[in-house]
Design a protein around this motif. Structure first.
Motif, mmCIF file in Angstrom:
data_model
loop_
_atom_site.group_PDB
_atom_site.id
_atom_site.type_symbol
_atom_site.label_atom_id
_atom_site.label_comp_id
_atom_site.label_asym_id
_atom_site.label_seq_id
_atom_site.Cartn_x
_atom_site.Cartn_y
_atom_site.Cartn_z
ATOM 1 N N MET A 106 -6.612 -1.165 -5.700
ATOM 2 C CA MET A 106 -7.714 -0.432 -5.020
ATOM 3 C C MET A 106 -7.068 1.047 -5.082
ATOM 4 O O MET A 106 -5.630 1.284 -5.096
ATOM 5 N N LYS A 107 -8.060 1.922 -5.198
ATOM 6 C CA LYS A 107 -7.290 3.540 -4.953
ATOM 7 C C LYS A 107 -8.556 3.884 -4.069
ATOM 8 O O LYS A 107 -9.439 3.682 -3.702
ATOM 9 N N LYS A 108 -7.844 4.898 -3.148
ATOM 10 C CA LYS A 108 -8.578 5.784 -2.436
ATOM 11 C C LYS A 108 -9.085 6.953 -2.952
ATOM 12 O O LYS A 108 -8.116 7.632 -3.340
ATOM 13 N N ILE A 109 -10.328 7.053 -3.162
ATOM 14 C CA ILE A 109 -11.086 7.965 -3.895
ATOM 15 C C ILE A 109 -12.204 8.851 -2.950
ATOM 16 O O ILE A 109 -12.992 8.259 -2.308
ATOM 17 N N ASN A 110 -11.672 10.056 -2.483
ATOM 18 C CA ASN A 110 -12.567 10.834 -1.522
ATOM 19 C C ASN A 110 -12.602 10.165 -0.327
ATOM 20 O O ASN A 110 -13.586 10.032 0.122
ATOM 21 N N GLY A 111 -11.506 9.844 0.057
ATOM 22 C CA GLY A 111 -11.275 9.006 1.617
ATOM 23 C C GLY A 111 -11.994 7.647 1.491
ATOM 24 O O GLY A 111 -11.925 7.264 2.678
ATOM 25 N N GLN A 112 -12.315 7.077 0.444
ATOM 26 C CA GLN A 112 -13.012 5.959 0.504
ATOM 27 C C GLN A 112 -11.967 4.877 -0.360
ATOM 28 O O GLN A 112 -12.057 5.367 -1.773
ATOM 29 N N TRP A 113 -11.882 3.684 -0.025
ATOM 30 C CA TRP A 113 -11.074 2.848 -0.790
ATOM 31 C C TRP A 113 -12.211 2.055 -1.805
ATOM 32 O O TRP A 113 -13.256 1.743 -1.278
ATOM 33 N N LYS A 114 -11.832 1.994 -2.875
ATOM 34 C CA LYS A 114 -12.519 1.362 -3.981
ATOM 35 C C LYS A 114 -11.847 0.412 -4.838
ATOM 36 O O LYS A 114 -10.590 0.691 -4.977
ATOM 37 N N ILE A 115 -12.356 -0.695 -5.195
ATOM 38 C CA ILE A 115 -11.533 -1.734 -6.228
ATOM 39 C C ILE A 115 -11.520 -1.204 -7.436
ATOM 40 O O ILE A 115 -12.819 -0.869 -8.116
ATOM 41 N N THR A 116 -10.432 -1.172 -8.242
ATOM 42 C CA THR A 116 -10.447 -0.668 -9.617
ATOM 43 C C THR A 116 -10.206 -1.775 -10.642
ATOM 44 O O THR A 116 -10.498 -1.660 -11.784
ATOM 45 N N THR A 117 -9.324 -2.814 -10.028
ATOM 46 C CA THR A 117 -9.029 -3.944 -10.870
ATOM 47 C C THR A 117 -9.188 -5.391 -9.863
ATOM 48 O O THR A 117 -8.912 -5.316 -8.863
ATOM 49 N N ASP A 118 -9.961 -6.356 -10.555
ATOM 50 C CA ASP A 118 -10.393 -7.434 -9.703
ATOM 51 C C ASP A 118 -10.242 -8.792 -10.562
ATOM 52 O O ASP A 118 -10.797 -8.737 -11.574
ATOM 53 N N ILE A 119 -9.236 -9.502 -10.336
ATOM 54 C CA ILE A 119 -8.822 -10.648 -11.042
ATOM 55 C C ILE A 119 -8.940 -11.776 -10.045
ATOM 56 O O ILE A 119 -8.328 -11.747 -9.101
ATOM 57 N N ASP A 120 -9.392 -13.116 -10.737
ATOM 58 C CA ASP A 120 -9.265 -14.144 -9.929
ATOM 59 C C ASP A 120 -9.158 -15.542 -10.862
ATOM 60 O O ASP A 120 -9.493 -15.344 -11.976
ATOM 61 N N SER A 121 -9.001 -16.624 -10.279
ATOM 62 C CA SER A 121 -8.756 -17.674 -11.066
ATOM 63 C C SER A 121 -8.689 -19.007 -9.946
ATOM 64 O O SER A 121 -8.073 -19.066 -9.004
ATOM 65 N N HIS A 131 1.029 -1.357 0.033
ATOM 66 C CA HIS A 131 0.063 0.120 0.140
ATOM 67 C C HIS A 131 0.882 1.192 -0.094
ATOM 68 O O HIS A 131 1.824 1.199 0.707
ATOM 69 N N THR A 132 0.256 2.402 -0.559
ATOM 70 C CA THR A 132 0.402 3.729 -0.211
ATOM 71 C C THR A 132 -0.461 4.309 0.312
ATOM 72 O O THR A 132 -1.564 3.522 0.790
ATOM 73 N N ALA A 133 -0.400 5.584 0.595
ATOM 74 C CA ALA A 133 -1.849 6.252 1.144
ATOM 75 C C ALA A 133 -2.949 6.133 0.270
ATOM 76 O O ALA A 133 -3.942 6.208 0.655
ATOM 77 N N THR A 134 -2.853 5.884 -0.989
ATOM 78 C CA THR A 134 -3.875 5.984 -1.887
ATOM 79 C C THR A 134 -3.929 4.988 -3.009
ATOM 80 O O THR A 134 -4.851 5.017 -3.954
#
Length: 162
Positions: free
Chosen positions: A115-130, A82-85
């Motif tokens: 994930m990116k922290k956007i307006n103080g809220q973490w959101k998933i930007t990329t999701d990969i699974d197998s 992680h970084t802060a964002t």
């Protein structure tokens, strides 16, 4: 910042993710993703947009509700950077499913999320699974670390002998 980000991500992403996923709540689940999410279920050989992913999740949720499926989801981690964002996390998840017939099924899958922290809220930007051809096992799951694992916890405390 690493540990603060992990605590925030656990509260803002993983705890609501597990809750929404296991209660089949499409709206709460999709609220964890950005509108421009890149969702790649490698086993399906597809790339979904937000709209396509929401449609897929909603279809699965309706099926699970209609057939009275019970789910338990556990997540363990191999990387939490992680970084802060910005954050990258990977690991193994385990879904324990009880079908309406009483039949129990356990599915293991590896995941990677950005994930990116956007307006103080973490959101998933990329999701990969197998599920890697269903070759993952409990051993793979247990080899990953629990959600509250922080690298700093592994500092060795030397205690003097009596």
């Amino acid at each position: 910042a690493q540990n603060d980000s992990k605590t925030e991500i656990n509260k803002q992403i993983w705890e609501p993710f597990i809750q929404a996923y296991t209660t089949f709540n499409t709206e709460k689940f999709m609220a964890l993703y950005t509108a421009d999410v890149i969702r790649i279920p490698l086993d399906q050989d597809k790339i979904f947009s937000f709209t396509e992913y929401k449609k897929e999740i909603n279809r699965e949720n309706q099926f699970n509700k209609n057939y009275n499926i019970k789910l338990h989801l556990d997540i363990r981690f191999t990387e939490r950077i992680h970084t802060a964002t910005t954050a990258y996390e990977s690991g193994v998840y385990k879904i324990h499913m009880i079908e309406n017939t009483g039949k129990e099924v356990t599915i293991y899958s590896k995941f990677q999320v950005v994930m990116k922290k956007i307006n103080g809220q973490w959101k998933i930007t990329t999701d990969i699974d197998s599920a890697e051809g269903s070759k993952l096992t409990e051993k793979d799951f247990m080899a990953a670390k629990a959600m509250n694992w922080l690298k700093s916890r592994f500092k060795i405390n030397v205690v003097g002998l009596g």
